[in-house]
Design an enzyme around this catalytic site. Structure first.
Site, PDB file in Angstrom:
ATOM      1  N   LYS A 177      21.248  65.630  26.901  1.00 46.11           N
ATOM      2  CA  LYS A 177      20.634  65.141  25.680  1.00 46.11           C
ATOM      3  C   LYS A 177      19.294  64.124  25.731  1.00 46.11           C
ATOM      4  O   LYS A 177      19.479  63.365  26.819  1.00 46.11           O
ATOM      5  CB  LYS A 177      21.485  64.279  24.777  1.00 46.11           C
ATOM      6  CG  LYS A 177      21.266  63.996  23.468  1.00 46.11           C
ATOM      7  CD  LYS A 177      22.413  63.430  22.856  1.00 46.11           C
ATOM      8  CE  LYS A 177      22.360  62.847  21.382  1.00 46.11           C
ATOM      9  NZ  LYS A 177      23.273  62.172  20.631  1.00 46.11           N
TER      10      LYS A 177
ATOM     11  N   SER B 206      24.410  63.542  16.210  1.00 50.68           N
ATOM     12  CA  SER B 206      23.237  63.579  16.343  1.00 50.68           C
ATOM     13  C   SER B 206      23.081  64.771  17.748  1.00 50.68           C
ATOM     14  O   SER B 206      21.836  64.981  18.185  1.00 50.68           O
ATOM     15  CB  SER B 206      22.825  62.152  17.008  1.00 50.68           C
ATOM     16  OG  SER B 206      23.576  61.688  18.161  1.00 50.68           O
TER      17      SER B 206
ATOM     18  N   SER C  25      28.883  61.764  17.068  1.00 54.61           N
ATOM     19  CA  SER C  25      27.657  62.678  17.627  1.00 54.61           C
ATOM     20  C   SER C  25      28.109  63.679  18.522  1.00 54.61           C
ATOM     21  O   SER C  25      27.232  64.340  18.875  1.00 54.61           O
ATOM     22  CB  SER C  25      26.416  61.636  17.792  1.00 54.61           C
ATOM     23  OG  SER C  25      25.889  60.858  16.838  1.00 54.61           O
TER      24      SER C  25
END
Length: 472
Positions: free
Chosen positions: A85, A160, A184
Site C-alpha cells: 500500500k 482505504s 481499511s
C-alpha cells in the site's frame, strides 16, 4: 515455466508458490514474469497498482533464486508476488498516501512491515492505491486516479486499502498489504470478495520515517494486515509480517499460537441493533452451521459487548485530535472525498472538548476490557462485516443522507478497532448477480490463530474464492 497443472503461476496460492520456489521446481523469476504479465493484462481496467517497476520486481526475484541456488533459506514467502500500500515507507518509492502534496516524499528506509515481507522472500509487484489521507471506504484521489472493483465496476472496491483488495481479487499478487484504522483492510477484502485480517494492536510493528504514523488518542491505531484469496495465505502473510521493532513502542513479541481454548463461538446477527441485510444474516447462519459441523459449539446471542459506543469513542479520539488541522490539510489538497469525509463529521467534531476527549480515553479502556472478558467465554465471535452489501461506488459523495447511511452501516468496521482485538473478514461467496458476501470473525487478544482456525473451518466447507476477470 509459465503454468502448472493447477493453473498459471500468477494464479497459484502463496503457499504453493513458496513451496515450488523453495524446492527449485520453478524459479522466482518465472513467477515474477507471470505475475507482471497478469498485472499488465488487468490493471489498466481497475487501476489497483499505481506504480510498478518491473526491473525492481525482477531483481528481487533474482535474489530469491540466488538464495535457493546457494542453499540459503529464501524465506517463508519465497518468490510470492505481493503488493504494498502506498501509505507505508518502501525504500526509493514515494509514500504518497494518495496526496499530491507527498508525490515526492521518497522513503529512505522500509517501514518494518515492508522489511518483514521482503525479508521473508516476497517479491513486490508495486504500490497499491488508497483514497487521499486513507480516509474513506472508497478509493480514488487526485494524484493516482480512481480504483475500480474488479468484480463489478459499479461497486466500491472498499477503502482505504482498495487498491490492495482489487489487486488480490484480480490475481495481481497472491497477497496484498493493507492498513486498517476503521476497516481499511477488512472492508476492501469484503467488498472485493477476498479475505482480510486486522491483527491485534502491537502484533505487527508500524513506523514510517517518511510522513507520519496515524494515531488516535496517542495510540497507533492503523494496523498493517494482509489480504489474500485463501485463509492459508492470510496465515502465511501474517506470519511473515508479525515481528516486533523497537521503533514501534506498541509492538509486542507474542507467540503466534496460544494454548488450546474451548471451541465455542458466539453468533450475533444484529449487534447493537444493526439493521443487517438479509443476505449477510444468511451468510452468518450458514457460517455458524459450518462451524458446528467442524465440532464447534455456536450460541446465537442477541447482544455483544459495546460496538455502537465504541464508534463514538473512535470518532471522538480521531476528530478531537486536531480536527481543524485535518480539515485544513484536506482543503489544501483539494480532494473532494477527503473534504466530504471530514465535513460530514463537523457538528460532532465541534462538540468535542477536553472533557469529552478525556472521557473517551477512559471509555476505550472499559470497552476493551468488556470485549477481552467476553472472549474468555467465547473465543470466537461471528458478526456482520457491515450492515449492507458492498456500497455503490462513491455512495458517500451523493448526498448528506447517503454519507450518513454509509457511516451508520459501518458500525462494526469503525467500532471494533477500539477493542484492540484481531478481526477478520471472510468471503463466503457471491450473490446471484456477483456481489460479494461475507462475515466478520473476532477473537481474543493476540489470538489470531483462533480466528484463522475458525475461518479455515468455514472456508473448507464453502466455495473457494474465485479470481475476478475485470471488465474494461
Amino acid at each position: 515455466m509459465t503454468s502448472t497443472p493447477e493453473g498459471p503461476l500468477w494464479s497459484l496460492p502463496a503457499s504453493r508458490i513458496a513451496a515450488l520456489v523453495r524446492a527449485g521446481t520453478v524459479s522466482a523469476t518465472e513467477v515474477a514474469k507471470s505475475a507482471l504479465g497478469r498485472l499488465d493484462a488487468v490493471n489498466p481496467a481497475i487501476n489497483a497498482v499505481i506504480e510498478c517497476r518491473p526491473e525492481d520486481t525482477l531483481a528481487a526475484a533474482a535474489a530469491v533464486d540466488a538464495a535457493v541456488a546457494e542453499g540459503r533459506d529464501p524465506g517463508v514467502l519465497a518468490g510470492v508476488p505481493i503488493t504494498i500500500k502506498v501509505n507505508v515507507d518502501q525504500i526509493g518509492y514515494a509514500t504518497t498516501n494518495g496526496l499530491k502534496a507527498q508525490k515526492d516524499l521518497i522513503a529512505k528506509t522500509h517501514n518494518p512491515v515492508v522489511a518483514n515481507l521482503l525479508g521473508a522472500g516476497a517479491v513486490s509487484l508495486g504500490r497499491t492505491n488508497t483514497p487521499a489521507f486513507s480516509y474513506r471506504w472508497f478509493t480514488g484521489n487526485l494524484l493516482h486516479g480512481h480504483t475500480f472493483n474488479p468484480r463489478n465496476r459499479a461497486l466500491t472496491p472498499g477503502g482505504s486499502s482498495g487498491g490492495a483488495g482489487a489487486a488480490v481479487a484480480a490475481g495481481i499478487g497472491a497477497i496484498g498489504h493493507g492498513t486498517d484504522i476503521a476497516g481499511s483492510v477488512r472492508y476492501p477484502a469484503y467488498a472485493c470478495g477476498v479475505h482480510g485480517l486486522r491483527p491485534t494492536i502491537g502484533r505487527i510493528a508500524a513506523h514510517n520515517a517518511t510522513g507520519k504514523n496515524r494515531t488516535i488518542g496517542g495510540q497507533i491505531m492503523a494496523v498493517s494486515g494482509p489480504l489474500a484469496r485463501s485463509v492459508d495465505d492470510l496465515r502465511l502473510a501474517f506470519t511473515a509480517m508479525a515481528k516486533t521493532d523497537p521503533q514501534d513502542p506498541w509492538s509486542v513479541p507474542v507467540p503466534l499460537s496460544g494454548p488450546a481454548v474451548p471451541r465455542r463461538a458466539a453468533l450475533c446477527l444484529k449487534p447493537d441493533g444493526m439493521d443487517t441485510a438479509p443476505e449477510l444474516q444468511q451468510a452468518l447462519l450458514d457460517a455458524a452451521a459450518k462451524l458446528r459441523d467442524a465440532g464447534w459449539q455456536v450460541d446465537e446471542l442477541d447482544a455483544l459487548p459495546p460496538i455502537r459506543e465504541a464508534v463514538a469513542v473512535q470518532l471522538t479520539l480521531w476528530m478531537g485530535d486536531d480536527y481543524a488541522g485535518l480539515v485544513a490539510a484536506a482543503d489544501r489538497e483539494g480532494d473532494p472525498g477527503a473534504i466530504a469525509a471530514l465535513a460530514g463529521q463537523r457538528d460532532f467534531a465541534l462538540s468535542i472538548g477536553l472533557p469529552e476527549f478525556s472521557a473517551a480515553l477512559s471509555q476505550r479502556i472499559g470497552i476493551a476490557r468488556a470485549w477481552c472478558e467476553f472472549t474468555e467465554s467465547y473465543p470466537v465471535v461471528l458478526l456482520p462485516p457491515c450492515a449492507e452489501l458492498p456500497f455503490a461506488d462513491d455512495l458517500d459523495l451523493r448526498s448528506a443522507a447517503d454519507y450518513r447511511r454509509v457511516w451508520d452501516a459501518q458500525m462494526s468496521m469503525i467500532g471494533l478497532p477500539v477493542t484492540g482485538l484481531p478481526a477478520l473478514t471472510l468471503n463466503t461467496g457471491l450473490t446471484a448477480d456477483g456481489t460479494p458476501v461475507g462475515i466478520q470473525i473476532v477473537a481474543g487478544r493476540y489470538r489470531e490463530d483462533i480466528a484463522l482456525a475458525a475461518a479455515e473451518s468455514i472456508e473448507a466447507r464453502g466455495t473457494p474464492v474465485s479470481i475476478a476477470e475485470p471488465q474494461p
